[in-house]
Scaffold this active site. Sequence first.
Site, PDB file in Angstrom:
ATOM      1  N   GLU A 120     -22.614  50.847  41.806  1.00  0.00           N
ATOM      2  CA  GLU A 120     -21.369  51.521  41.427  1.00  0.00           C
ATOM      3  C   GLU A 120     -20.844  51.066  40.079  1.00  0.00           C
ATOM      4  O   GLU A 120     -20.885  49.876  39.750  1.00  0.00           O
ATOM      5  CB  GLU A 120     -20.288  51.238  42.478  1.00  0.00           C
ATOM      6  CG  GLU A 120     -20.696  51.708  43.842  1.00  0.00           C
ATOM      7  CD  GLU A 120     -19.527  51.900  44.772  1.00  0.00           C
ATOM      8  OE1 GLU A 120     -18.388  52.035  44.293  1.00  0.00           O
ATOM      9  OE2 GLU A 120     -19.764  51.920  45.983  1.00  0.00           O
ATOM     10  N   CYS A 151     -16.211  49.458  34.081  1.00  0.00           N
ATOM     11  CA  CYS A 151     -16.323  48.326  35.018  1.00  0.00           C
ATOM     12  C   CYS A 151     -17.759  48.308  35.567  1.00  0.00           C
ATOM     13  O   CYS A 151     -18.217  49.268  36.173  1.00  0.00           O
ATOM     14  CB  CYS A 151     -15.300  48.522  36.139  1.00  0.00           C
ATOM     15  SG  CYS A 151     -15.323  47.182  37.332  1.00  0.00           S
ATOM     16  N   CYS A 158     -22.424  41.363  47.586  1.00  0.00           N
ATOM     17  CA  CYS A 158     -22.023  40.045  47.072  1.00  0.00           C
ATOM     18  C   CYS A 158     -22.111  39.023  48.192  1.00  0.00           C
ATOM     19  O   CYS A 158     -21.808  39.338  49.342  1.00  0.00           O
ATOM     20  CB  CYS A 158     -20.600  40.106  46.528  1.00  0.00           C
ATOM     21  SG  CYS A 158     -20.088  38.550  45.742  1.00  0.00           S
ATOM     22  N   CYS A 162     -15.381  36.582  49.788  1.00  0.00           N
ATOM     23  CA  CYS A 162     -13.925  36.489  49.711  1.00  0.00           C
ATOM     24  C   CYS A 162     -13.341  37.391  50.799  1.00  0.00           C
ATOM     25  O   CYS A 162     -13.793  38.517  50.997  1.00  0.00           O
ATOM     26  CB  CYS A 162     -13.432  36.928  48.334  1.00  0.00           C
ATOM     27  SG  CYS A 162     -14.182  35.956  47.021  1.00  0.00           S
ATOM     28  N   CYS A 165     -11.978  41.141  50.102  1.00  0.00           N
ATOM     29  CA  CYS A 165     -12.775  42.032  49.251  1.00  0.00           C
ATOM     30  C   CYS A 165     -13.730  42.893  50.073  1.00  0.00           C
ATOM     31  O   CYS A 165     -14.468  42.378  50.920  1.00  0.00           O
ATOM     32  CB  CYS A 165     -13.561  41.180  48.258  1.00  0.00           C
ATOM     33  SG  CYS A 165     -14.726  42.131  47.264  1.00  0.00           S
ATOM     34  N   CYS A 383     -10.245  47.741  42.157  1.00  0.00           N
ATOM     35  CA  CYS A 383     -10.793  46.390  42.321  1.00  0.00           C
ATOM     36  C   CYS A 383     -11.049  46.084  43.789  1.00  0.00           C
ATOM     37  O   CYS A 383     -10.176  46.289  44.628  1.00  0.00           O
ATOM     38  CB  CYS A 383      -9.788  45.342  41.846  1.00  0.00           C
ATOM     39  SG  CYS A 383      -9.651  45.216  40.096  1.00  0.00           S
TER      40      CYS A 383
END
Length: 394
Positions: A120, A151, A158, A162, A165, A383
Amino acid sequence: MLVETKRDAGMTPGKDKYVQLLDSPGGQWERPLFGLSNEQLATVMGTFGQPAYRSRQLSDALYRHWHSDLDHISTLPKDLRRGLIEAGYRMGIPSISETFRSTDGTERYLIACGDGQTVETVWMPEGDGGEKGDGSEAAEDEENYHRATICVSSQIGCAVNCRFCLTARLGLQRNLTSGEIAGQVVSVLKRHQVRVDRDRINLVFMGMGEPFLNYDALMDAVRLLVGEVGIAESRMTVSTSGIVPGIERFAAEAVRPKLAISLNASNNLVREQIMPVTHKWSIDAVMQAVRRMPLRFKEKVSFEYVLLGGVNDKPEHAAEVASLLRRANIPAKVNLIVWNPGPGVDFHMPRPEDVEQFQRRLLQGGIPAFIRRPRGRDIYAACGQLKRTGSTVS
Ligand code: SAH
Ligand code: SF4
């Protein structure tokens, strides 16, 4: 359909790889040129008995003119083009497979990778709400040309985990190659017919993934984007969750983007709850590594701070952040990000008055602080919302 990749065992230079085309006659192997450095292109040209200047022509076709067909590079002799194609070489610029457009002009793309996966990338026109994507102030003179922030993702998924997220929910699927990282930028520049020499384009490595856990590919991509595509490193920002060895390597680079640290908490206790990576590298360890990084003239380090309602958004947290950054004694600024919700992520948005109060407290504490306007929430482009989704999130 592209189904399989394998490393080339020394037959061609460097990090070249073959991609098998299942639907090509005889299951042919293809070799994408996009992603190769100038040096690697020179080696390819050498194998065809070509002088060094040919690699410059090829590099211009790939990285400046974004040709997607080898046969259309009129600066190269016809025989050479045919030879390259017969040897399996292809331009290999990644293509956008899907586009989602937000009511605020933000676009989110799924970009096809060699192995059938997608990554993405987000295009945010006009910067980030009165400021550039990196948090510095906007220019007034923005008519008739693009001013936008792209971005960029560095991994698929990932591993950092976190708690707030959405990307973390994917786990780490795989690292992206340097060609796949730089390719996101080029395919978006091509879509918008950007003129790199004239338009004001900022790059933020804040998409999917932790850039410093894919360090070599990230920096190879940065070198391609600076040296070949022509975007200044001062227009790029890499954001990290605080991977100390990565910050240390980054600090020693001759050519490097600006640095952003996802701080997200004012002390280790809170940070450990929302960013388990803090158990490995404490806020102190991160700050020490950042302090040792030599800064350019007028350069500031950005500290990203996601405001989570009731968790890290109280006035005492703001006071703690201000004193932390004053003690660190580095040119710094804080970007406040209102948490973007996602399904199955159990946090709350902060109250608008708490966001404003947080900013006021930082400013009173002598720390420049900006509130980031959320972009493309309706298309899951904001984000922490990137999760390889279609128009809705399942
Ligand atoms: N992995 C890197 C870069 C990608 S995340 C990093 O963590 O810095 C980019 C930014 O989005 C980080 O500052 C992160 O804290 C923030 N973020 C993650 N999830 C978010 C969410 N749901 N809402 C708002 N910001 C989020
Ligand atoms: Fe990874 Fe950054 Fe999300 Fe943390 S905030 S899980 S480091 S992408």
